[in-house]
Design a protein around this motif. Structure first.
Motif, PDB file in Angstrom:
ATOM      1  N   ASN A   1       0.822  -1.229   0.000  1.00 16.66           N
ATOM      2  CA  ASN A   1       0.000   0.000   0.000  1.00 16.66           C
ATOM      3  C   ASN A   1       0.850   1.271   0.000  1.00 16.66           C
ATOM      4  OD1 ASN A   1      -2.304  -1.518  -0.036  1.00 16.66           O
ATOM      5  ND2 ASN A   1      -2.744  -1.304   2.127  1.00 16.66           N
TER       6      ASN A   1
ATOM      7  N   TYR B   1       0.951   3.564  -2.065  1.00 15.97           N
ATOM      8  CA  TYR B   1       0.200   4.725  -2.562  1.00 15.97           C
ATOM      9  C   TYR B   1      -0.409   5.559  -1.434  1.00 15.97           C
ATOM     10  CZ  TYR B   1      -3.428   1.336  -1.615  1.00 15.97           C
ATOM     11  OH  TYR B   1      -4.205   0.398  -0.995  1.00 15.97           O
ATOM     12  N   GLU B   2      -0.500   5.005  -0.231  1.00 15.90           N
ATOM     13  CA  GLU B   2      -1.083   5.738   0.890  1.00 15.90           C
ATOM     14  C   GLU B   2      -0.086   6.699   1.537  1.00 15.90           C
ATOM     15  OE1 GLU B   2      -2.637   2.804   3.544  1.00 15.90           O
ATOM     16  OE2 GLU B   2      -4.470   2.524   2.369  1.00 15.90           O
TER      17      GLU B   2
ATOM     18  N   ASP C   1       0.841   0.369  -7.307  1.00 18.69           N
ATOM     19  CA  ASP C   1      -0.420   0.102  -7.991  1.00 18.69           C
ATOM     20  C   ASP C   1      -0.544   1.068  -9.167  1.00 18.69           C
ATOM     21  OD1 ASP C   1      -0.801  -1.636  -5.943  1.00 18.69           O
ATOM     22  OD2 ASP C   1      -2.601  -0.699  -5.141  1.00 18.69           O
TER      23      ASP C   1
ATOM     24  N   SER D   1      -1.859   4.690  -7.944  1.00 18.86           N
ATOM     25  CA  SER D   1      -3.011   4.861  -7.060  1.00 18.86           C
ATOM     26  C   SER D   1      -3.689   3.516  -6.876  1.00 18.86           C
ATOM     27  CB  SER D   1      -4.014   5.857  -7.654  1.00 18.86           C
ATOM     28  OG  SER D   1      -5.158   5.972  -6.821  1.00 18.86           O
ATOM     29  N   HIS D   2      -4.332   3.342  -5.719  1.00 17.40           N
ATOM     30  CA  HIS D   2      -5.100   2.115  -5.498  1.00 17.40           C
ATOM     31  C   HIS D   2      -6.437   2.195  -6.220  1.00 17.40           C
ATOM     32  CE1 HIS D   2      -6.142  -1.625  -3.550  1.00 17.40           C
ATOM     33  NE2 HIS D   2      -7.268  -1.100  -3.096  1.00 17.40           N
ATOM     34  N   ASP D   3      -7.047   3.358  -6.197  1.00 17.06           N
ATOM     35  CA  ASP D   3      -8.327   3.586  -6.864  1.00 17.06           C
ATOM     36  C   ASP D   3      -8.107   4.507  -8.056  1.00 17.06           C
ATOM     37  OD1 ASP D   3      -9.875   2.146  -4.869  1.00 17.06           O
ATOM     38  OD2 ASP D   3      -9.413   3.830  -3.554  1.00 17.06           O
TER      39      ASP D   3
ATOM     40  N   ASP E   1       1.216  -3.778  -9.377  1.00 18.19           N
ATOM     41  CA  ASP E   1      -0.128  -4.347  -9.397  1.00 18.19           C
ATOM     42  C   ASP E   1      -0.889  -3.636 -10.513  1.00 18.19           C
ATOM     43  OD1 ASP E   1      -2.673  -5.287  -8.951  1.00 18.19           O
ATOM     44  OD2 ASP E   1      -2.617  -5.010  -6.783  1.00 18.19           O
TER      45      ASP E   1
ATOM     46  N   LYS F   1      -3.790  -2.371 -12.206  1.00 23.60           N
ATOM     47  CA  LYS F   1      -5.178  -2.083 -11.852  1.00 23.60           C
ATOM     48  C   LYS F   1      -6.075  -1.977 -13.082  1.00 23.60           C
ATOM     49  CE  LYS F   1      -4.779  -2.058  -7.415  1.00 23.60           C
ATOM     50  NZ  LYS F   1      -5.444  -3.117  -6.622  1.00 23.60           N
TER      51      LYS F   1
END
Length: 264
Positions: free
Chosen positions: A30, A32-33, A52, A63-65, A107, A109
């Motif tokens: 994670n 990206y956080e 990501d 970004s995750h989203d 990852d 996305k």
């Protein structure tokens, strides 16, 4: 008094050397956080990081989203170019004196088959910095780069002399997929084990975990769980059982556990 000063100096030197030890089994999850995702992981000497990525209008964003295009969060700016610069300063290594590659996992996305040509083009200018597969064997370099998520399995499997690899799953074990194509096996802890830390881990679940790790190692690959609680209990269990890459959101906590383990 002089004796105490010498002992203090030795103690501080010992701590400093431990603090500089590369955590080869530490995986920064994670990223990206965090405001400085790569540099936060490097500050704790983690040897594996995750990015990501989203493909939007021909550019790759971290970004995750899903996000709107933003030049501050491109893959180039947050990961690729800082790593290239660091490797040049460190005589061909992410960490000076390291005896193995730095692991960079992406990852995917968005659709990996569409992302792959864009990603490969970005990496080609620095191809010599990445591990290669030649004639079925892995030739090490500064970075081992591999893809997870919606990864382009067909495109990468079709490559000869590849320098981008695949992250596998437990379902990929026993299928004859070589480590020179798929060097890491990663899967969802909650899907396979689902022990949440209450009491001792049931013997059947522990044996199941050990069997997955044995199978992975027999194929010459590294094993990683994702989706496990980010708590010391699980980190210590995974270290004890030989999980090769220990994921963490709390980098400082894992760093402390790994330093404690190395002193035991």
């Amino acid at each position: 008094m002089k004796h105490r000063i010498i002992l203090l100096f030795i103690s501080l030197l010992s701590y400093s050397l431990q603090a500089q030890t590369v955590h080869y089994n530490a995986f920064s999850h994670n990223d990206y956080e965090r405001t400085h995702p790569l540099f936060d992981a490097l500050s704790f000497n983690f040897n594996c990081v995750e990015a990501d990525l989203w493909l939007i209008d021909g550019e790759l964003y971290v970004s995750h989203d899903t996000v709107a295009p933003n030049p501050d969060i491109t893959f180039d700016k947050l990961y690729l170019l800082p790593l290239v610069e660091r490797i040049k300063k460190n005589n061909g290594k992410v960490y000076p004196g390291s005896d193995r590659p730095f692991y960079l996992m992406v990852d995917c996305k968005t659709d990996g088959e569409a992302m792959y040509p864009v990603l490969k083009k970005k990496l080609e200018a620095y191809e010599s910095l990445f591990c290669h597969e030649k004639e079925g064997k892995l030739q090490e370099a500064a970075i081992l780069f591999y893809l997870s998520g919606r990864s382009p399995r067909k495109a990468i499997a079709a490559e000869t002399n590849r320098f981008i690899f695949l992250d596998g799953t437990i379902d990929d074990l026993g299928k004859g997929i070589p480590a020179a194509l798929m060097p890491v096996i990663s899967d969802n802890y909650s899907k396979y084990i689902n022990w949440k830390g209450d009491g001792e881990i049931p013997a059947d679940k522990l044996e199941k975990m050990r069997e997955y790790i044995r199978q992975t190692h027999a194929e010459g690959k590294l094993f990683r769980w994702w989706g496990a609680p980010d708590k010391p209990l699980f980190k210590k269990l995974f270290i004890q059982e030989g999980v090769d890459l220990i994921g963490a959101d709390d980098l400082k906590a894992l760093d402390e556990i790994l330093q404690q383990t190395s002193r035991q």
